[in-house]
Design a protein around this motif. Structure first.
Motif, PDB file in Angstrom:
ATOM      1  N   ASP A 426      26.405  31.572  47.481  1.00 44.97           N
ATOM      2  CA  ASP A 426      26.163  31.827  46.050  1.00 44.97           C
ATOM      3  C   ASP A 426      26.396  33.300  45.777  1.00 44.97           C
ATOM      4  O   ASP A 426      25.985  34.157  46.571  1.00 44.97           O
ATOM      5  CB  ASP A 426      24.732  31.431  45.662  1.00 44.97           C
ATOM      6  CG  ASP A 426      24.588  31.150  44.180  1.00 44.97           C
ATOM      7  OD1 ASP A 426      24.853  32.060  43.367  1.00 44.97           O
ATOM      8  OD2 ASP A 426      24.227  30.012  43.820  1.00 44.97           O
ATOM      9  N   ASP A 427      27.065  33.627  44.663  1.00 45.15           N
ATOM     10  CA  ASP A 427      27.312  35.030  44.337  1.00 45.15           C
ATOM     11  C   ASP A 427      26.082  35.712  43.759  1.00 45.15           C
ATOM     12  O   ASP A 427      26.052  36.933  43.652  1.00 45.15           O
ATOM     13  CB  ASP A 427      28.490  35.166  43.365  1.00 45.15           C
ATOM     14  CG  ASP A 427      28.235  34.464  42.039  1.00 45.15           C
ATOM     15  OD1 ASP A 427      27.799  33.301  42.065  1.00 45.15           O
ATOM     16  OD2 ASP A 427      28.485  35.071  40.986  1.00 45.15           O
ATOM     17  N   MET A 473      29.432  26.554  42.351  1.00 42.94           N
ATOM     18  CA  MET A 473      30.792  26.273  41.891  1.00 42.94           C
ATOM     19  C   MET A 473      31.507  27.548  41.473  1.00 42.94           C
ATOM     20  O   MET A 473      32.593  27.857  41.961  1.00 42.94           O
ATOM     21  CB  MET A 473      30.791  25.285  40.720  1.00 42.94           C
ATOM     22  CG  MET A 473      32.203  25.008  40.197  1.00 42.94           C
ATOM     23  SD  MET A 473      32.279  23.818  38.845  1.00 42.94           S
ATOM     24  CE  MET A 473      32.035  22.282  39.719  1.00 42.94           C
ATOM     25  N   ASN A 474      30.935  28.321  40.568  1.00 43.61           N
ATOM     26  CA  ASN A 474      31.603  29.491  40.005  1.00 43.61           C
ATOM     27  C   ASN A 474      31.218  30.754  40.772  1.00 43.61           C
ATOM     28  O   ASN A 474      30.082  31.206  40.713  1.00 43.61           O
ATOM     29  CB  ASN A 474      31.232  29.657  38.528  1.00 43.61           C
ATOM     30  CG  ASN A 474      31.709  28.492  37.688  1.00 43.61           C
ATOM     31  OD1 ASN A 474      32.869  28.099  37.777  1.00 43.61           O
ATOM     32  ND2 ASN A 474      30.830  27.913  36.889  1.00 43.61           N
ATOM     33  N   MET A 475      32.207  31.305  41.503  1.00 43.93           N
ATOM     34  CA  MET A 475      31.988  32.526  42.284  1.00 43.93           C
ATOM     35  C   MET A 475      33.260  33.371  42.255  1.00 43.93           C
ATOM     36  O   MET A 475      34.352  32.823  42.086  1.00 43.93           O
ATOM     37  CB  MET A 475      31.642  32.179  43.736  1.00 43.93           C
ATOM     38  CG  MET A 475      30.360  31.404  43.924  1.00 43.93           C
ATOM     39  SD  MET A 475      30.032  31.049  45.689  1.00 43.93           S
ATOM     40  CE  MET A 475      31.316  29.830  46.034  1.00 43.93           C
ATOM     41  N   PRO A 476      33.124  34.683  42.428  1.00 44.56           N
ATOM     42  CA  PRO A 476      34.326  35.525  42.534  1.00 44.56           C
ATOM     43  C   PRO A 476      35.023  35.304  43.872  1.00 44.56           C
ATOM     44  O   PRO A 476      34.477  34.674  44.778  1.00 44.56           O
ATOM     45  CB  PRO A 476      33.758  36.945  42.436  1.00 44.56           C
ATOM     46  CG  PRO A 476      32.360  36.822  42.946  1.00 44.56           C
ATOM     47  CD  PRO A 476      31.890  35.458  42.514  1.00 44.56           C
ATOM     48  N   VAL A 477      36.239  35.804  43.972  1.00 48.09           N
ATOM     49  CA  VAL A 477      37.068  35.782  45.186  1.00 48.09           C
ATOM     50  C   VAL A 477      37.530  34.370  45.527  1.00 48.09           C
ATOM     51  O   VAL A 477      38.724  34.083  45.611  1.00 48.09           O
ATOM     52  CB  VAL A 477      36.363  36.432  46.401  1.00 48.09           C
ATOM     53  CG1 VAL A 477      37.318  36.484  47.588  1.00 48.09           C
ATOM     54  CG2 VAL A 477      35.861  37.824  46.055  1.00 48.09           C
ATOM     55  N   MET A 478      36.568  33.459  45.779  1.00 46.32           N
ATOM     56  CA  MET A 478      36.908  32.063  46.033  1.00 46.32           C
ATOM     57  C   MET A 478      35.762  31.188  45.532  1.00 46.32           C
ATOM     58  O   MET A 478      34.618  31.353  45.947  1.00 46.32           O
ATOM     59  CB  MET A 478      37.143  31.803  47.529  1.00 46.32           C
ATOM     60  CG  MET A 478      37.529  30.358  47.851  1.00 46.32           C
ATOM     61  SD  MET A 478      37.677  30.045  49.639  1.00 46.32           S
ATOM     62  CE  MET A 478      39.170  30.988  49.998  1.00 46.32           C
TER      63      MET A 478
END
Length: 544
Positions: A426-427, A473-478
């Motif tokens: 998780d970001d 689901m929604n994270m930076p980079v990947m």
């Protein structure tokens, strides 16, 4: 005998000396002498490379020869001149190249000519780039979009917006194609050039239907920095809660104090009534230092009861801690304890989960709050958490602190190697803290990752496998979907349970996640009991 004829008869060292001497001659004469060797190479790779390099050097000294060479009948020489025109950003070459495009039919030549024009950066090339931005070849179209962005072409904003919107249709939303990617970044580049309408247009897609496109939109706003804040902020009050969350996340990652006002305004408008939106806003306020942020967060501390939302509030205050904040924090806890409600216990639980070591000394000094905190640390069953607070206790004076250090050392778990392994991705720092704490309490050996790429690195370096994986689901980079797709391609993880914890409410998003290989879903926010129940079921199913 011509230079070319004599050159062919020389050995390698003599050829090198001859070329070196030739480069001292006037450029025009030297080029004329070398052209026969360029048009009819010797066949010796080393010698032919020296000839080409010599011609490049001579051309770089004579830009007028590059311009005239663009229309040379020998195509390889014309191509060399075209490449040098772009490399040297020769404005005089732009009209010639634009004219050549009308006569170009093959894709390779088209691509190379457009590349040279883009590197030159001449405004007169804008109509050409617009003409080809919808080329059937996606490489050509994305290249033109890239250069329109670099040139800050406001006239292309509607067309770029149409490209991004087209990727949200039922037939196309499953994949973010390279043209959409380029169009998103193109709008960002135009917006970063102080052309505000481009960023306002991009904000329409802050919750794009495709997760990868969503990620690129977010990263584009972050790259634009403070310039993007007034264009992202209206989405905080969007009717779609997913848009509100994505807007708060963008402002969190921009991390500028100018974000505080729109974030606080959203709270005052009731945005935190949805816990997922509240979580995102509070976490963002922790990255926007200022008195207003502190007031909003301390106001939330006594009233936010949902565990993950309260954790976001505490983590944000930890990042902004000062002596004044620590004192106010303790006052709120003392007040809640005096009122005999459970909020004080909830706040202290969040302090432990957040590893709030800056707040810890202020709270540990209180005879009641300090005892509760030590008790919670002992119950955490997490080696990392216990070690973090051991280090914090080492900075505290007194016999009681030494006794508490000894008690925590004695309480360190001894059997972690036998626990099932959980990877949580998780970001959000607050969410990682949540997984670390409650994953350990319910019996897991927990490993944390900030995004999909980070998680893949961990998976690839691990000897053995994780028993279960929780991913956002929604994270930076990947993002989580990309991560799951790549994970499923690994034989060791073909059937490993993957639980996607997400704020997403759209059915299409669940469909994409299922196709990537996600086993089950856990809607945010959730309690420790809900996490335990879902993980338990996944492990039981995996054993069958």
């Amino acid at each position: 005998m011509s230079f070319a004829e004599s050159f062919r008869a020389l050995d390698f060292l003599e050829q090198a000396q001859a070329l070196h001497k030739l480069q001292t001659e006037p450029s025009g004469e030297a080029l004329a002498a070398l052209m026969p060797l360029f048009q009819e190479p010797t066949g010796d790779t080393a010698a032919d490379t020296m000839v080409r390099n010599s011609i490049r050097t001579l051309l770089q000294k004579a830009p007028e020869s590059i311009i005239s060479g663009l229309e040379h009948p020998h195509l390889p020489f014309a191509a060399l001149c075209r490449d040098l025109a772009g490399e040297m950003q020769l404005d005089e070459a732009a009209p010639v190249l634009v004219n050549q495009l009308s006569k170009t039919s093959d894709s390779a030549s088209l691509h190379e000519t457009l590349t040279a024009l883009g590197r030159i950066g001449a405004l007169e090339a804008i109509p050409v780039f617009r003409d080809h931005m919808r080329n059937a070849d996606p490489v050509v179209s994305s290249l033109c979009i890239q250069y329109l962005g670099m040139l800050g072409d406001t006239g292309s904003i509607p067309a770029l917006s149409d490209i991004v919107a087209a990727n949200e249709t039922e037939e196309r939303y499953a994949v973010c194609d390279i043209t959409t990617w380029a169009a998103i970044e193109g709008l960002g580049r135009i917006g970063a050039s102080a052309h505000a309408p481009a960023l306002s247009e991009l904000a329409r897609f802050i919750h794009h239907r495709n997760p990868e496109a969503r990620r690129i939109v977010q990263e584009t706003f972050v790259q634009c920095g403070v310039t993007a804040i007034p264009h992202v902020s209206p989405a905080l009050l969007d009717s779609d809660k997913d848009c509100r969350i994505m807007a708060a996340n963008a402002l969190r990652d921009i991390a500028h104090k100018a974000s505080a006002e729109p974030l606080i305004n959203a709270l005052e408008q009731g945005a935190a009534s949805d816990p997922n939106v509240g979580f995102a806003i509070y976490e963002a306020l922790g990255r926007t230092p200022g008195v207003k942020s502190l007031v909003a967060l301390t106001d939330a501390l006594p009233i936010e009861q949902e565990p993950t939302t309260l954790l976001a509030v505490v983590h944000a205050l930890e990042s902004l801690t000062s002596a004044v904040v620590g004192k106010r924090f303790l006052e709120i806890i003392t007040d809640r304890m005096a009122a005999r409600d459970q909020q004080a216990q909830r706040i202290l639980q969040a302090v432990m989960e957040a590893h709030a070591v800056k707040l810890f000394p202020h709270l540990y000094a209180d005879p009641v709050a300090g005892r509760i905190l030590v008790s919670l640390i002992l119950k955490s069953k997490n080696t990392e958490t216990m070690q973090v607070f051991l280090d914090a206790l080492a900075q505290c004076q007194g016999e009681l602190a030494r006794k508490d250090e000894a008690a925590i050392r004695m309480g360190m778990p001894r059997d972690e190697a036998d626990r099932p392994k959980l990877l949580a991705i998780d970001d959000s720092t607050a969410m990682r803290n949540f997984y670390r704490t409650h994953g350990a309490i319910i019996g897991f050996d927990v490993t944390l990752a900030e995004h999909g790429r980070d998680a893949l690195d961990i998976v690839e370096a691990l000897n053995g496998t994780f028993d279960v994986i929780v991913v956002d689901m929604n994270m930076p980079v990947m993002d989580g979907i990309q991560f799951t797709e790549k994970l499923r391609a690994m034989p060791l993880y073909a059937t490993t349970p993957v639980l996607m914890a997400t704020t997403e409410s759209g059915r299409s998003q669940a469909t994409l996640a299922r196709k990537s290989g996600v086993s089950s879903f856990l809607p945010k926010p959730f309690t420790p009991e809900m996490l335990q129940n879902r993980l338990g079921k996944l492990l039981e199913r995996a054993k069958r």
